[in-house]
Design a protein around this motif. Structure first.
Motif, short mmCIF file in Angstrom:
data_model
loop_
_atom_site.label_atom_id
_atom_site.label_comp_id
_atom_site.label_asym_id
_atom_site.label_seq_id
_atom_site.Cartn_x
_atom_site.Cartn_y
_atom_site.Cartn_z
N THR A 55 0.69 -1.61 0.44
CA THR A 55 -0.07 0.13 -0.09
C THR A 55 1.02 0.98 0.06
O THR A 55 1.56 1.24 0.76
CB THR A 55 -1.24 0.16 1.78
OG1 THR A 55 -1.90 -1.29 0.97
CG2 THR A 55 -1.68 1.00 1.18
N THR A 93 -6.91 -3.69 -6.77
CA THR A 93 -8.43 -3.06 -6.75
C THR A 93 -8.98 -4.01 -6.11
O THR A 93 -9.85 -3.99 -5.43
CB THR A 93 -9.05 -2.71 -7.82
OG1 THR A 93 -9.25 -3.47 -8.53
CG2 THR A 93 -8.52 -1.01 -8.21
N THR A 94 -8.69 -5.35 -5.61
CA THR A 94 -9.14 -6.71 -5.25
C THR A 94 -8.18 -7.78 -5.38
O THR A 94 -6.91 -7.91 -4.67
CB THR A 94 -10.22 -7.54 -6.66
OG1 THR A 94 -8.91 -8.53 -7.62
CG2 THR A 94 -11.07 -7.04 -7.33
N VAL A 110 -1.12 -0.68 -3.72
CA VAL A 110 -2.49 -0.80 -3.37
C VAL A 110 -2.42 0.62 -3.22
O VAL A 110 -1.70 1.28 -2.21
CB VAL A 110 -3.06 -1.20 -1.84
CG1 VAL A 110 -4.51 -1.40 -1.29
CG2 VAL A 110 -2.99 -2.84 -1.93
N ALA A 130 -13.28 6.16 -4.86
CA ALA A 130 -13.27 4.23 -4.97
C ALA A 130 -12.97 3.60 -6.23
O ALA A 130 -12.60 3.07 -6.55
CB ALA A 130 -14.41 3.83 -4.05
N ARG A 135 -9.05 2.10 -2.42
CA ARG A 135 -8.72 1.05 -1.22
C ARG A 135 -8.46 1.20 -0.27
O ARG A 135 -8.49 0.24 0.72
CB ARG A 135 -8.24 -0.49 -2.21
CG ARG A 135 -8.09 -0.59 -3.29
CD ARG A 135 -10.17 -1.03 -3.63
NE ARG A 135 -10.73 -1.30 -4.55
CZ ARG A 135 -11.23 -1.07 -5.30
NH1 ARG A 135 -11.46 0.68 -5.20
NH2 ARG A 135 -11.87 -0.53 -6.16
N HIS A 174 -16.37 -0.27 0.15
CA HIS A 174 -15.10 -1.57 0.32
C HIS A 174 -14.05 -0.64 0.54
O HIS A 174 -13.20 -1.60 -0.15
CB HIS A 174 -16.04 -2.66 -1.27
CG HIS A 174 -16.97 -3.13 -0.87
ND1 HIS A 174 -17.89 -3.05 -0.13
CD2 HIS A 174 -17.94 -2.71 -1.97
CE1 HIS A 174 -19.13 -4.37 -0.81
NE2 HIS A 174 -19.40 -3.34 -1.64
N VAL A 175 -13.95 0.58 0.91
CA VAL A 175 -12.69 0.47 0.95
C VAL A 175 -12.05 0.85 2.81
O VAL A 175 -12.92 0.71 3.61
CB VAL A 175 -13.02 2.51 0.65
CG1 VAL A 175 -11.41 2.74 1.10
CG2 VAL A 175 -13.10 2.61 -0.79
N ALA A 349 -8.58 -8.26 3.32
CA ALA A 349 -8.83 -7.54 2.17
C ALA A 349 -9.98 -8.59 1.10
O ALA A 349 -10.73 -7.58 1.17
CB ALA A 349 -7.47 -7.33 0.97
N TRP A 353 -12.87 -6.10 0.54
CA TRP A 353 -13.06 -5.64 -0.55
C TRP A 353 -14.12 -6.18 -1.67
O TRP A 353 -14.38 -5.76 -2.67
CB TRP A 353 -11.99 -5.01 -1.79
CG TRP A 353 -10.64 -4.22 -1.28
CD1 TRP A 353 -10.74 -3.64 -0.25
CD2 TRP A 353 -9.15 -4.51 -0.90
NE1 TRP A 353 -9.11 -2.92 0.42
CE2 TRP A 353 -8.56 -3.81 -0.74
CE3 TRP A 353 -8.12 -5.21 -1.85
CZ2 TRP A 353 -6.83 -3.51 -0.42
CZ3 TRP A 353 -7.11 -5.78 -1.67
CH2 TRP A 353 -5.96 -4.79 -1.46
N THR A 354 -14.58 -7.36 -0.73
CA THR A 354 -15.55 -8.35 -1.71
C THR A 354 -16.54 -6.73 -1.79
O THR A 354 -17.48 -7.05 -0.48
CB THR A 354 -15.29 -9.26 -1.30
OG1 THR A 354 -14.15 -9.89 -1.22
CG2 THR A 354 -16.35 -10.16 -2.07
#
Length: 355
Positions: A55, A93-94, A110, A130, A135, A174-175, A349, A353-354
């Motif tokens: 990150t 991003t995922t 990230v 986002a 993220r 989802h952050v 994550a 993030w999902t």
């Protein structure tokens, strides 16, 4: 241990601090992403270290730049950096992107903020950030802002009403809600308010070193109990003298595991892989930089001109392998080490993030 685990740095840097541009940036109070040097050495050493993903900090942190405009520009800058190095870097991003980076031998990048001031008074900007791939959003830096208190704010400064709105929006999009640098009351408030697990991506344990940048056991326990993540940094705040060593990193990791459990702890070094080559020259510049931060009111308790902002014997391309060796020497299992070095962040994550 046999094999190389995923190595995910919850907060770090991609930079060659020895490049002239980066050396000049190090003297600035608020270096911009354009001043960092992501060159062949940066990329080669990041990959050689075994780093899977990191990150990075982009956007407004402090200073006189316009927070929103500067932040949007920095996202553009990092998109350009990643696009110029498709064989070495991958924008994450995922959680699946982290696995792809590991498979391809690339470094996942990230996008993260270390201050949410760029949101301004418009909570809809969370959706914009986002959409652009951010993220991780840290609510405050050391000072207070309109969301809550930083570690240097008066004790008891809590999460504001607007801060709660921002946390809600980060949950919706989802952050990760990162509570590094926050004051204790703001951390506890945000961890309790969030519908989604929160993180403290780079910190130490205040039970071992009583400095405001470190987290109390109450903070660590609450974050972990709600499914969150805690990353231990390689910073001077790990030792009361300010001269932290690799052994201090191990002790803070061990304490965090004792408090949080081994499924909720990882690393967030707050530094690059590439080491500073000339420490004597760097030491001469450091005093001026620390003085500027103190004059601007953005320094943390424990920052001093005689302390490096890194762990001197845990840096460079072998820093992660050396930490693994130290954890093995402590008797930790291969499974626990794999969790600490990256798997716990990846699992976290997945939870956040999902969609």
């Amino acid at each position: 241990m046999t094999g190389t685990p995923l190595i995910i740095n919850a907060l770090g840097q991609l930079d060659n601090p020895n490049a002239p541009r980066s050396m000049r940036a190090a003297a600035e109070l608020n270096a911009t992403s354009e001043q960092f040097t992501v060159d062949a050495r940066t990329l080669a050493e990041a990959r050689a270290s075994g780093l899977t993903a990191v990150t990075i900090t982009l956007g407004y942190v402090m200073g006189e730049l316009p927070p929103y405009e500067h932040t949007v520009h920095e996202i553009d800058v990092w998109d350009g950096i990643v696009d110029r190095h498709p064989d070495a870097l991958l924008k994450v991003t995922t959680a699946a992107d982290i696995r792809t980076a590991a498979r391809d031998g690339r470094v996942g990048v990230v996008y993260g903020f270390q201050n949410a001031v760029a949101v301004g008074d418009d909570v809809s900007r969370v959706a914009e950030f986002a959409e652009r791939g951010v993220r991780v959003v840290q609510l405050t830096y050391n000072q207070a802002n309109h969301l809550g208190g930083g570690s240097a704010a008066p004790a008891g400064t809590g999460l504001t009403a607007f801060g709660r709105e921002v946390v809600d929006a980060l949950n919706d999009h989802h952050v990760m809600v990162d509570l590094s640098h926050s004051g204790e009351r703001t951390c506890l408030d945000a961890a309790a308010h969030s519908r989604v697990p929160v993180s403290v991506n780079h910190t130490g344990c205040r039970a071992l070193t009583d400095l405001p940048r470190n987290k109390t056991d109450d903070e660590l326990r609450l974050v972990a109990s709600r499914g969150g993540f805690v990353g231990i940094y390689f910073m001077p705040f790990l030792n009361p003298t300010g001269h932290a060593r690799a052994a201090d990193v191990v002790e803070h990791l061990a304490h965090a595991v004792d408090v949080c459990g081994e499924d909720h702890v990882g690393i967030g070094t707050d530094g690059p892989v590439t080491a500073i080559d000339d420490l004597d020259a760097y030491r001469e510049r450091l005093a001026e930089h620390v003085a500027r931060r103190r004059a601007a009111g953005v320094s943390a308790a424990g920052e001093r001109a005689d302390t490096y902002p890194f762990v001197v014997d845990l840096r460079g391309v072998d820093q992660f392998r050396e930490l693994i060796r130290l954890l093995e020497r402590r008797g930790w299992s291969a499974t626990r080490i794999e969790k600490i070095m990256g798997r716990n962040f990846l699992d976290y994550a997945e939870r956040v993030w999902t969609a």
